[in-house]
Design a protein around this motif. Structure first.
Motif, PDB file in Angstrom:
ATOM      1  N   GLU A  99      -4.273-164.212  34.356  1.00 47.76           N
ATOM      2  CA  GLU A  99      -3.713-165.540  34.094  1.00 47.76           C
ATOM      3  C   GLU A  99      -2.198-165.457  33.927  1.00 47.76           C
ATOM      4  N   GLN A 100      -1.734-164.425  33.253  1.00 50.42           N
ATOM      5  CA  GLN A 100      -0.296-164.229  33.032  1.00 50.42           C
ATOM      6  C   GLN A 100       0.452-164.033  34.351  1.00 50.42           C
ATOM      7  N   PHE A 101      -0.145-163.288  35.275  1.00 49.01           N
ATOM      8  CA  PHE A 101       0.514-162.980  36.549  1.00 49.01           C
ATOM      9  C   PHE A 101       0.067-163.901  37.683  1.00 49.01           C
ATOM     10  N   ASP A 102      -0.673-164.941  37.366  1.00 50.37           N
ATOM     11  CA  ASP A 102      -1.118-165.929  38.348  1.00 50.37           C
ATOM     12  C   ASP A 102      -1.915-165.276  39.487  1.00 50.37           C
ATOM     13  N   VAL A 103      -2.825-164.393  39.106  1.00 54.36           N
ATOM     14  CA  VAL A 103      -3.696-163.719  40.059  1.00 54.36           C
ATOM     15  C   VAL A 103      -4.977-164.529  40.216  1.00 54.36           C
ATOM     16  N   LYS A 104      -5.378-164.784  41.444  1.00 59.57           N
ATOM     17  CA  LYS A 104      -6.617-165.519  41.695  1.00 59.57           C
ATOM     18  C   LYS A 104      -7.800-164.703  41.189  1.00 59.57           C
ATOM     19  N   HIS A 105      -8.615-165.302  40.312  1.00 64.39           N
ATOM     20  CA  HIS A 105      -9.745-164.575  39.737  1.00 64.39           C
ATOM     21  C   HIS A 105     -10.858-165.538  39.367  1.00 64.39           C
ATOM     22  N   GLY A 106     -12.041-164.989  39.152  1.00 59.39           N
ATOM     23  CA  GLY A 106     -13.173-165.780  38.704  1.00 59.39           C
ATOM     24  C   GLY A 106     -13.404-165.588  37.220  1.00 59.39           C
ATOM     25  N   GLU A 107     -14.615-165.924  36.788  1.00 54.53           N
ATOM     26  CA  GLU A 107     -14.999-165.730  35.399  1.00 54.53           C
ATOM     27  C   GLU A 107     -15.725-164.388  35.267  1.00 54.53           C
ATOM     28  N   ILE A 108     -15.828-163.911  34.035  1.00 58.01           N
ATOM     29  CA  ILE A 108     -16.598-162.691  33.791  1.00 58.01           C
ATOM     30  C   ILE A 108     -18.059-162.974  34.105  1.00 58.01           C
ATOM     31  N   THR A 109     -18.649-162.116  34.919  1.00 50.19           N
ATOM     32  CA  THR A 109     -19.996-162.330  35.424  1.00 50.19           C
ATOM     33  C   THR A 109     -20.722-160.989  35.454  1.00 50.19           C
ATOM     34  N   THR A 110     -21.756-160.888  36.243  1.00 53.29           N
ATOM     35  CA  THR A 110     -22.472-159.626  36.425  1.00 53.29           C
ATOM     36  C   THR A 110     -22.510-159.288  37.896  1.00 53.29           C
ATOM     37  N   TYR A 111     -22.252-158.026  38.213  1.00 53.97           N
ATOM     38  CA  TYR A 111     -22.290-157.564  39.598  1.00 53.97           C
ATOM     39  C   TYR A 111     -22.901-156.168  39.625  1.00 53.97           C
ATOM     40  N   ALA A 112     -23.916-155.977  40.435  1.00 53.00           N
ATOM     41  CA  ALA A 112     -24.607-154.688  40.561  1.00 53.00           C
ATOM     42  C   ALA A 112     -25.010-154.140  39.195  1.00 53.00           C
ATOM     43  N   GLY A 113     -25.432-155.048  38.326  1.00 46.18           N
ATOM     44  CA  GLY A 113     -25.930-154.639  37.015  1.00 46.18           C
ATOM     45  C   GLY A 113     -24.876-154.366  35.972  1.00 46.18           C
ATOM     46  N   ARG A 114     -23.621-154.670  36.273  1.00 44.24           N
ATOM     47  CA  ARG A 114     -22.539-154.423  35.316  1.00 44.24           C
ATOM     48  C   ARG A 114     -21.756-155.707  35.055  1.00 44.24           C
ATOM     49  N   ALA A 115     -21.217-155.830  33.843  1.00 44.39           N
ATOM     50  CA  ALA A 115     -20.279-156.922  33.573  1.00 44.39           C
ATOM     51  C   ALA A 115     -19.090-156.756  34.515  1.00 44.39           C
ATOM     52  N   ALA A 116     -18.622-157.876  35.065  1.00 40.08           N
ATOM     53  CA  ALA A 116     -17.668-157.799  36.165  1.00 40.08           C
ATOM     54  C   ALA A 116     -16.695-158.970  36.143  1.00 40.08           C
ATOM     55  N   LEU A 117     -15.498-158.713  36.671  1.00 40.39           N
ATOM     56  CA  LEU A 117     -14.480-159.757  36.804  1.00 40.39           C
ATOM     57  C   LEU A 117     -13.936-159.715  38.227  1.00 40.39           C
ATOM     58  N   PRO A 118     -14.359-160.676  39.076  1.00 37.14           N
ATOM     59  CA  PRO A 118     -13.854-160.680  40.456  1.00 37.14           C
ATOM     60  C   PRO A 118     -12.440-161.242  40.540  1.00 37.14           C
ATOM     61  N   PHE A 119     -11.654-160.707  41.472  1.00 33.85           N
ATOM     62  CA  PHE A 119     -10.300-161.207  41.696  1.00 33.85           C
ATOM     63  C   PHE A 119      -9.863-160.880  43.107  1.00 33.85           C
ATOM     64  N   GLU A 120      -8.717-161.416  43.514  1.00 41.20           N
ATOM     65  CA  GLU A 120      -8.154-161.139  44.832  1.00 41.20           C
ATOM     66  C   GLU A 120      -6.702-160.722  44.688  1.00 41.20           C
ATOM     67  N   ASP A 121      -6.236-159.876  45.611  1.00 44.37           N
ATOM     68  CA  ASP A 121      -4.814-159.544  45.593  1.00 44.37           C
ATOM     69  C   ASP A 121      -4.045-160.641  46.308  1.00 44.37           C
ATOM     70  N   THR A 122      -2.761-160.424  46.555  1.00 45.53           N
ATOM     71  CA  THR A 122      -1.891-161.460  47.118  1.00 45.53           C
ATOM     72  C   THR A 122      -2.240-161.812  48.561  1.00 45.53           C
ATOM     73  N   GLU A 123      -3.076-160.980  49.214  1.00 46.70           N
ATOM     74  CA  GLU A 123      -3.421-161.236  50.604  1.00 46.70           C
ATOM     75  C   GLU A 123      -4.908-161.557  50.789  1.00 46.70           C
ATOM     76  N   GLY A 124      -5.580-161.840  49.688  1.00 46.53           N
ATOM     77  CA  GLY A 124      -6.975-162.247  49.770  1.00 46.53           C
ATOM     78  C   GLY A 124      -7.976-161.107  49.810  1.00 46.53           C
ATOM     79  N   LEU A 125      -7.517-159.866  49.594  1.00 48.93           N
ATOM     80  CA  LEU A 125      -8.453-158.747  49.508  1.00 48.93           C
ATOM     81  C   LEU A 125      -9.340-158.943  48.291  1.00 48.93           C
ATOM     82  N   ARG A 126     -10.645-158.837  48.481  1.00 46.60           N
ATOM     83  CA  ARG A 126     -11.597-159.074  47.399  1.00 46.60           C
ATOM     84  C   ARG A 126     -11.859-157.787  46.619  1.00 46.60           C
TER      85      ARG A 126
END
Length: 313
Positions: A99-126
């Motif tokens: 949020e501080q660096f204005d990075v595109k991100h989602g909410e804390i969720t679960t992915y492959a059985g682990r707590a996870a935070l999805p985000f993207e870099d400046t070029e849309g890399l997931r």
């Protein structure tokens, strides 16, 4: 049969090395451990980020292609990179940092059985941060103390890598039957494979998706490299790849490690790379990533290569 001990590195495409350098060093707090060039096309930068020495399993690498267009997402591609962080509290720390660096991100969720935070870099890399929850990591991974990220929240190394394919069973056969990964979960359209039981640093999620293949561009993933310990093992795997009917490049000397490359029957590009000699073969630990390093066979072209590259911080 030799056992795959985990991921080695993963390579992506960036349109702008300077912006890429800023994001991965200043926002993600990784160390740039090698500033070099694509050995097959020395006109483009090849940047590596990772831990203190760019240990195998921590390396994110980028080829700079200034003419790269946008990625058109689709199937038959490596589609997401997992990065391990120490704890659930680390995910909360990173959400605030994004949020501080204005990075595109989602909410804390679960992915492959682990707590996870999805985000993207400046070029849309997931990418996705994954809670390692105090679990084992390779003993040689070493923290970079000059990172801008709090030591107890830093990115540890690579975790679960996601591959999306048109025919799940084809890539399943490559990972399970040829390379010896264990299938630890399976549904109609998704399976999880581990090279080290229970550990995310050698985990791959394969998802089945019909439709057109991804068109690569900026922010797309070029290939996944998996670890082999030494050249003897690499030669063994070269024979295995060929016996399975895949085309192998044979052993290629990349100076910092030795590699081979092959595509599976969904067209996914895999590299197998040795642990050594590593990035300190031509640099002290303190000087890693600070100047342009070239493999010996390119050294006589240094002036020409440097003249064609835009300086980056």
């Amino acid at each position: 049969m030799y056992k795959i001990p985990g991921h080695h590195h993963i390579s992506m495409i960036t349109k702008n090395a300077q912006i890429n350098n800023q994001f991965y060093q200043k926002v993600l707090g990784l160390r740039r451990v090698k500033k070099t060039v694509n050995q097959d096309n020395p006109s483009m930068y090849h940047l590596f980020y990772g831990d203190l020495t760019g240990s195998a399993g921590t390396e994110l690498s980028f080829f700079e292609m200034p003419m790269a267009g946008r990625t058109i997402r689709g199937t038959n591609a490596i589609t997401q990179i997992g990065l391990l962080v120490p704890s659930f509290e680390s995910l909360e720390y990173w959400k605030k940092r994004f949020e501080q660096f204005d990075v595109k991100h989602g909410e804390i969720t679960t992915y492959a059985g682990r707590a996870a935070l999805p985000f993207e870099d400046t070029e849309g890399l997931r990418l996705v941060l994954l809670n390692n929850n105090g679990e084992e990591t390779p003993a040689y991974w070493s923290a970079w103390e000059d990172s801008s990220v709090d030591l107890e929240q830093r990115i540890l190394g690579m975790g679960t890598v996601e591959i999306t394919v048109r025919y799940l069973n084809r890539t399943a056969r490559t990972l399970r039957d040829m390379l010896g990964y264990e299938e630890v979960a399976r549904s109609d359209q998704e399976a999880i494979y581990q090279s080290v039981a229970g550990q995310a640093f050698g985990e791959i999620v394969v998802k089945e998706q019909v439709g057109p293949s991804e068109k690569p561009g900026r922010g797309s993933i070029h290939h996944l490299a998996i670890r082999v310990k030494n050249e003897e093992e690499l030669v063994f795997w070269d024979e295995v790849v060929k016996e399975q009917g895949f085309q192998s490049t044979g052993v290629v000397d990349r100076f910092y490690f030795k590699s081979l490359y092959f595509r599976d029957s969904n067209g996914i590009l895999f590299e197998m790379a040795t642990d050594g000699p590593g990035f300190t073969v031509d640099s002290t630990v303190e000087a890693l990533g600070k100047k342009l390093d070239l493999p010996p066979f390119l050294e006589d072209k240094r002036a020409e290569i440097e003249a064609g590259l835009k300086p980056i911080d």
